[in-house]
Every structure is written in structure tokens, then in C-alpha cells.
Design a protein around this motif. Structure first.
Motif, PDB file in Angstrom:
ATOM      1  N   ARG A  46       0.825  -1.192   0.000  1.00 43.26           N
ATOM      2  CA  ARG A  46       0.000   0.000   0.000  1.00 43.26           C
ATOM      3  C   ARG A  46       0.863   1.248   0.000  1.00 43.26           C
ATOM      4  NH1 ARG A  46      -4.927  -1.271   4.103  1.00 43.26           N
ATOM      5  NH2 ARG A  46      -5.321   0.935   3.675  1.00 43.26           N
ATOM      6  N   VAL A  47       0.256   2.372  -0.361  1.00 38.94           N
ATOM      7  CA  VAL A  47       0.995   3.624  -0.533  1.00 38.94           C
ATOM      8  C   VAL A  47       1.776   4.017   0.720  1.00 38.94           C
ATOM      9  CG1 VAL A  47       0.748   6.101  -0.944  1.00 38.94           C
ATOM     10  CG2 VAL A  47      -0.520   4.475  -2.360  1.00 38.94           C
ATOM     11  N   PRO A  48       1.198   3.958   1.935  1.00 38.73           N
ATOM     12  CA  PRO A  48       1.997   4.313   3.119  1.00 38.73           C
ATOM     13  C   PRO A  48       3.222   3.421   3.308  1.00 38.73           C
ATOM     14  CG  PRO A  48      -0.342   4.281   3.655  1.00 38.73           C
ATOM     15  CD  PRO A  48      -0.206   3.667   2.299  1.00 38.73           C
ATOM     16  N   VAL A  49       3.104   2.153   2.925  1.00 44.41           N
ATOM     17  CA  VAL A  49       4.250   1.241   3.048  1.00 44.41           C
ATOM     18  C   VAL A  49       5.366   1.678   2.110  1.00 44.41           C
ATOM     19  CG1 VAL A  49       5.021  -1.146   2.765  1.00 44.41           C
ATOM     20  CG2 VAL A  49       2.765  -0.670   3.744  1.00 44.41           C
ATOM     21  N   VAL A 103       5.863  -2.991  11.423  1.00 42.71           N
ATOM     22  CA  VAL A 103       4.654  -3.726  11.097  1.00 42.71           C
ATOM     23  C   VAL A 103       3.610  -2.738  10.586  1.00 42.71           C
ATOM     24  CG1 VAL A 103       2.862  -5.279  11.924  1.00 42.71           C
ATOM     25  CG2 VAL A 103       5.174  -5.407  12.896  1.00 42.71           C
ATOM     26  N   ALA A 104       3.210  -2.902   9.332  1.00 43.43           N
ATOM     27  CA  ALA A 104       2.157  -2.073   8.756  1.00 43.43           C
ATOM     28  C   ALA A 104       0.821  -2.702   9.128  1.00 43.43           C
ATOM     29  CB  ALA A 104       2.311  -1.981   7.245  1.00 43.43           C
ATOM     30  N   PRO A 149       0.508   2.668  11.001  1.00 44.09           N
ATOM     31  CA  PRO A 149      -0.947   2.517  10.845  1.00 44.09           C
ATOM     32  C   PRO A 149      -1.366   2.781   9.404  1.00 44.09           C
ATOM     33  CG  PRO A 149      -0.389   3.925  12.725  1.00 44.09           C
ATOM     34  CD  PRO A 149       0.859   3.784  11.902  1.00 44.09           C
ATOM     35  N   LEU A 150      -2.256   1.946   8.906  1.00 44.04           N
ATOM     36  CA  LEU A 150      -2.718   2.076   7.525  1.00 44.04           C
ATOM     37  C   LEU A 150      -4.113   2.662   7.418  1.00 44.04           C
ATOM     38  CD1 LEU A 150      -1.486  -1.347   6.077  1.00 44.04           C
ATOM     39  CD2 LEU A 150      -0.380   0.890   5.893  1.00 44.04           C
ATOM     40  N   ASP A 151      -4.778   2.893   8.553  1.00 43.89           N
ATOM     41  CA  ASP A 151      -6.153   3.400   8.537  1.00 43.89           C
ATOM     42  C   ASP A 151      -6.196   4.777   9.184  1.00 43.89           C
ATOM     43  OD1 ASP A 151      -8.820   3.880   8.567  1.00 43.89           O
ATOM     44  OD2 ASP A 151      -9.413   2.059   9.616  1.00 43.89           O
ATOM     45  N   PRO A 152      -6.190   5.853   8.390  1.00 39.53           N
ATOM     46  CA  PRO A 152      -6.194   7.204   8.966  1.00 39.53           C
ATOM     47  C   PRO A 152      -7.467   7.511   9.734  1.00 39.53           C
ATOM     48  CG  PRO A 152      -6.529   7.293   6.586  1.00 39.53           C
ATOM     49  CD  PRO A 152      -6.158   5.881   6.911  1.00 39.53           C
ATOM     50  N   ALA A 153      -8.542   6.799   9.463  1.00 40.97           N
ATOM     51  CA  ALA A 153      -9.815   7.071  10.133  1.00 40.97           C
ATOM     52  C   ALA A 153      -9.767   6.701  11.610  1.00 40.97           C
ATOM     53  CB  ALA A 153     -10.939   6.300   9.446  1.00 40.97           C
ATOM     54  N   ARG A 154      -8.761   5.923  12.026  1.00 44.96           N
ATOM     55  CA  ARG A 154      -8.691   5.467  13.414  1.00 44.96           C
ATOM     56  C   ARG A 154      -7.661   6.245  14.224  1.00 44.96           C
ATOM     57  NH1 ARG A 154      -8.042  -0.462  14.478  1.00 44.96           N
ATOM     58  NH2 ARG A 154      -9.264   0.102  16.297  1.00 44.96           N
ATOM     59  N   SER A 155      -7.395   7.483  13.816  1.00 46.29           N
ATOM     60  CA  SER A 155      -6.389   8.295  14.497  1.00 46.29           C
ATOM     61  C   SER A 155      -6.970   9.122  15.632  1.00 46.29           C
ATOM     62  CB  SER A 155      -5.715   9.242  13.490  1.00 46.29           C
ATOM     63  OG  SER A 155      -6.673  10.118  12.903  1.00 46.29           O
ATOM     64  N   LEU A 161      -4.690   1.364  18.726  1.00 44.39           N
ATOM     65  CA  LEU A 161      -3.693   1.404  19.794  1.00 44.39           C
ATOM     66  C   LEU A 161      -2.619   2.444  19.510  1.00 44.39           C
ATOM     67  CD1 LEU A 161      -2.785   0.137  22.457  1.00 44.39           C
ATOM     68  CD2 LEU A 161      -1.533  -1.582  21.137  1.00 44.39           C
ATOM     69  N   ALA A 162      -2.255   2.599  18.241  1.00 40.26           N
ATOM     70  CA  ALA A 162      -1.256   3.617  17.891  1.00 40.26           C
ATOM     71  C   ALA A 162      -1.722   4.997  18.306  1.00 40.26           C
ATOM     72  CB  ALA A 162      -0.965   3.564  16.391  1.00 40.26           C
ATOM     73  N   ALA A 163      -3.006   5.294  18.108  1.00 36.58           N
ATOM     74  CA  ALA A 163      -3.548   6.588  18.515  1.00 36.58           C
ATOM     75  C   ALA A 163      -3.512   6.737  20.028  1.00 36.58           C
ATOM     76  CB  ALA A 163      -4.971   6.747  17.990  1.00 36.58           C
ATOM     77  N   GLN A 164      -3.867   5.680  20.749  1.00 38.23           N
ATOM     78  CA  GLN A 164      -3.841   5.736  22.212  1.00 38.23           C
ATOM     79  C   GLN A 164      -2.438   6.011  22.740  1.00 38.23           C
ATOM     80  OE1 GLN A 164      -5.992   2.654  24.403  1.00 38.23           O
ATOM     81  NE2 GLN A 164      -6.746   1.907  22.431  1.00 38.23           N
ATOM     82  N   LEU A 165      -1.434   5.420  22.082  1.00 35.71           N
ATOM     83  CA  LEU A 165      -0.049   5.553  22.545  1.00 35.71           C
ATOM     84  C   LEU A 165       0.621   6.817  22.025  1.00 35.71           C
ATOM     85  CD1 LEU A 165       1.131   1.842  22.064  1.00 35.71           C
ATOM     86  CD2 LEU A 165       0.408   2.965  24.197  1.00 35.71           C
ATOM     87  N   GLY A 166      -0.077   7.546  21.147  1.00 35.88           N
ATOM     88  CA  GLY A 166       0.511   8.752  20.579  1.00 35.88           C
ATOM     89  C   GLY A 166       1.639   8.476  19.612  1.00 35.88           C
ATOM     90  N   LEU A 167       1.592   7.347  18.927  1.00 38.52           N
ATOM     91  CA  LEU A 167       2.644   6.989  17.982  1.00 38.52           C
ATOM     92  C   LEU A 167       2.464   7.759  16.679  1.00 38.52           C
ATOM     93  CD1 LEU A 167       2.774   3.102  18.451  1.00 38.52           C
ATOM     94  CD2 LEU A 167       4.123   4.863  19.610  1.00 38.52           C
ATOM     95  N   PRO A 168       3.547   8.026  15.962  1.00 40.00           N
ATOM     96  CA  PRO A 168       3.426   8.729  14.676  1.00 40.00           C
ATOM     97  C   PRO A 168       2.664   7.891  13.663  1.00 40.00           C
ATOM     98  CG  PRO A 168       5.669   7.894  14.984  1.00 40.00           C
ATOM     99  CD  PRO A 168       4.959   7.707  16.287  1.00 40.00           C
ATOM    100  N   ARG A 169       1.938   8.574  12.778  1.00 42.00           N
ATOM    101  CA  ARG A 169       1.179   7.878  11.738  1.00 42.00           C
ATOM    102  C   ARG A 169       1.707   8.212  10.345  1.00 42.00           C
ATOM    103  NH1 ARG A 169      -3.374   5.975  14.512  1.00 42.00           N
ATOM    104  NH2 ARG A 169      -4.345   5.231  12.587  1.00 42.00           N
ATOM    105  N   ASP A 170       2.363   9.344  10.205  1.00 42.58           N
ATOM    106  CA  ASP A 170       2.940   9.713   8.917  1.00 42.58           C
ATOM    107  C   ASP A 170       4.102   8.777   8.605  1.00 42.58           C
ATOM    108  OD1 ASP A 170       3.415  11.774   6.650  1.00 42.58           O
ATOM    109  OD2 ASP A 170       5.366  11.643   7.681  1.00 42.58           O
TER     110      ASP A 170
END
Length: 332
Positions: A46-49, A103-104, A149-155, A161-170
Motif C-alpha cells: 500500500r501507498v503508506p508502506v 509492522v504495517a 498505521p494504515l487506517d487514517p480514520a482510526r487516528s 492502539l497507535a492513537a492511544q499511545l501517541g505513535l506517529p502515523r505519517d
């Protein structure tokens, strides 16, 4: 210079059993009449990968993208994180490894699938417990992973979990965290069903109209009894992080912390009271406890649940226990 493996699982959904996918496969396509699996579009990164791979390469890393379609293919990637041979013959992670894993993930269930394989790879059997394993753990320090993270809607605040932990998404920010960031160690929940939980589990279900279905179970945390198994339960949350902290407008878990070394459990029980005029009223009582381990013994035949977003049914006793600081994520 680091070698970085960008691992993508071949399906956007996890299997009910908590593995990589149905029948050990990660891609979700069904087999044809001859039993062959058709080629699937999940084989194309996918594009983010691709963007993350480019950012890593630009920083001087040697990058390989891998799409795993089975547990065995995940294991082939994880073997690159092994340390040198030990005298006791155990397979152990290399704390000084120059290979880093990203891990994507399209869901928390996919991230859990990889951590489940890490635990299976490095957890020693009880009969061969080494002296250098922490006394409050059954697994060594697992290698840190980067999360893309591959799903921007879950930010959002109620997202993954990435959103909960404050991990980067870009993708570029994820690449920077993997190469220049620090490893943040987090608790891991193991259970006697052979799987792991990163965020939490929610037991219970609702009917087609959205009304909760009552069920019964004996629930305890380190000997503290939250339900005897005789009264109806609306929901039970078993939390490491805060993904199941709320159920609609009801607060189940209070201040969940994925690095406090404890599992938090909440049980929502409907309680009938009477007013001064004798009218019946139903209020929701939430009972909470924290501890090292939790056990649920269902009294009903099957209790539906979600575990890191993956559906399942509980039909026998299930115990969860915390492994303090067992896994880690790369963070800026």
C-alpha cells in the motif's frame, strides 16, 4: 546502518482464533473449488508502506518489504531478530540487533498477530526457564517494533492502539522513530488460550436493537471477586490500554495504563432499586479491580467477546495475566 523489514499482513482482518488468518493464511480471499487461492491485490504494498520504505532508504537504511500470508511467513521474518546461540539452546532475541522491524497494520488484530508469533518464538517452556528471565515474566524483552498505521480514520481519541499511545502515523515520521527514536516498553497480556492481548478485551454483546444481552460468569482479579456467577452481567472489560475504557456513555476502565504492570478489570452489573413510592429503577453498577491476573469462568454456554478488535466466543474458563514491559514500540 540498519536493515529494516517492512512487514505487511496479507489481509485487513484477523481470524477469530487470533492467528494470522483462517487456516493460517493472512490473506482473506476464499479458495476456489479446486482449493487454490486466487492472486489477491494485498500482494501489492500500500501507498503508506512504499512511502515509509522510501523514507527509510533516504536515511541510509537497507529496506525490504515483505507481505506475509501465513504464520510461517511471519516466523521467517521474526527469525532475523534472533540472537546468537545460547548455551542452554533457547532461541532468544538479540538486544543488539541491527535489524529493525516495522509492522504495517490495518487493525490492532494484525499487530497482535505479529506479537503472538514473537511470544511463541521466544517464550521458553516452563521446564527450561532460564536464570536471566525476570521473575515476574514468562517471556524475555521482546524486540521493539515500529508501527505503521494504515487506517487514517482510526487516528482519533477512540481509535486504534497507535492513537492511544501517541505513535506517529505519517510514514516519514514512523521511519524517523524507527531509526532515531527510543524504545517504549509496554505491558503485554498473555492468556491460557495461547494468545496475547495488547489493548484489551470486551466480553458481552447486544441484540439487533442495540440492547445489551445479559450473561453470567464468575470473575475475579488476584482473588478479588467481582461477580459470583449468579447475577446478570451487562459487560466486562479486561484492559491493558484504553480501547474498551467506555461502553457508550458508561465508563468501564478508570485511567488505564499500558505500562503500570497491572491488568484492570471492570464488570457492569444492572442493579434493581426501589424508590420511596415503591417504583422499580435499574441502575448500572461498575465494579473495578487491578491486579496481576484475571480469570473469567462463564456460566452460560457461550459468551461473545472482542479481543483487540477480534471476535470470539468464550465457553470455558479463561485467564489473563500481565507481562510487565514485555514488548516495545519505537517512538519519537
Amino acid at each position: 546502518m540498519y536493515d529494516v523489514v517492512l512487514l505487511t499482513l496479507g489481509s485487513e482482518r484477523d481470524a477469530p482464533g487470533g492467528g494470522c488468518g483462517s487456516g493460517g493464511a493472512c490473506c482473506g480471499g476464499a479458495s476456489d473449488a479446486a482449493g487454490e487461492r486466487p492472486e489477491e491485490r494485498c500482494e501489492t504494498p500500500r501507498v503508506p508502506v512504499l512511502a515509509c520504505a522510501d523514507a527509510l532508504t533516504a536515511r541510509g537504511a537497507r529496506v525490504e518489504t515483505v507481505t506475509a500470508r501465513s504464520d510461517a511467513e511471519i516466523d521467517e521474518v521474526l527469525a532475523r531478530l534472533d540472537g546468537p546461540p545460547r548455551a542452554d539452546g533457547l532461541t532468544w532475541p538479540d538486544p543488539d540487533s541491527k535489524t529493525r522491524l516495522v509492522v504495517a497494520t490495518a487493525s490492532d488484530g494484525q499487530l497482535r498477530a505479529v506479537l503472538r508469533r514473537l511470544v511463541r518464538r521466544y517464550a521458553p517452556p516452563p521446564s527450561r526457564r532460564p536464570a536471566d528471565l525476570p521473575g515476574n515474566r514468562t517471556v524475555p524483552d521482546l524486540p521493539p517494533v515500529g508501527v505503521l498505521p494504515l487506517d487514517p480514520a482510526r487516528s482519533g481519541t477512540a481509535g486504534d492502539l497507535a492513537a492511544q499511545l501517541g505513535l506517529p502515523r505519517d510514514p516519514a515520521a514512523v521511519a524517523a522513530a524507527v531509526l532515531d527514536g527510543t524504545a517504549r516498553r509496554l505491558d503485554l497480556l498473555r492468556n491460557d488460550g495461547g494468545s496475547v492481548t495488547l489493548d484489551g478485551a470486551l466480553l458481552g454483546a447486544a441484540d439487533d436493537a442495540g440492547r445489551p444481552l445479559h450473561w453470567r460468569a464468575r470473575i475475579e482479579v488476584d482473588g478479588t471477586l467481582l461477580s459470583t456467577g449468579e447475577e446478570p452481567i451487562m459487560a466486562c472489560a479486561i484492559g491493558n490500554a484504553g480501547g474498551y475504557a467506555r461502553l457508550d456513555d458508561v465508563v468501564l476502565l478508570a485511567d488505564p495504563d499500558p505500562s503500570d504492570g497491572r491488568v484492570q478489570v471492570a464488570v457492569a452489573v444492572p442493579v434493581v432499586t426501589r424508590s420511596a413510592l415503591g417504583r422499580k429503577r435499574v441502575r448500572l453498577e461498575v465494579r473495578r479491580a487491578r491486579g496481576r491476573a484475571a480469570a473469567v469462568v462463564p456460566r452460560d454456554e457461550k459468551v461473545p467477546f472482542l479481543d483487540d478488535g477480534v471476535e470470539g466466543e468464550l465457553s470455558r474458563k479463561r485467564s489473563w495475566w500481565t507481562e510487565p514491559g514485555a514488548w516495545a514500540v519505537w517512538t519519537a
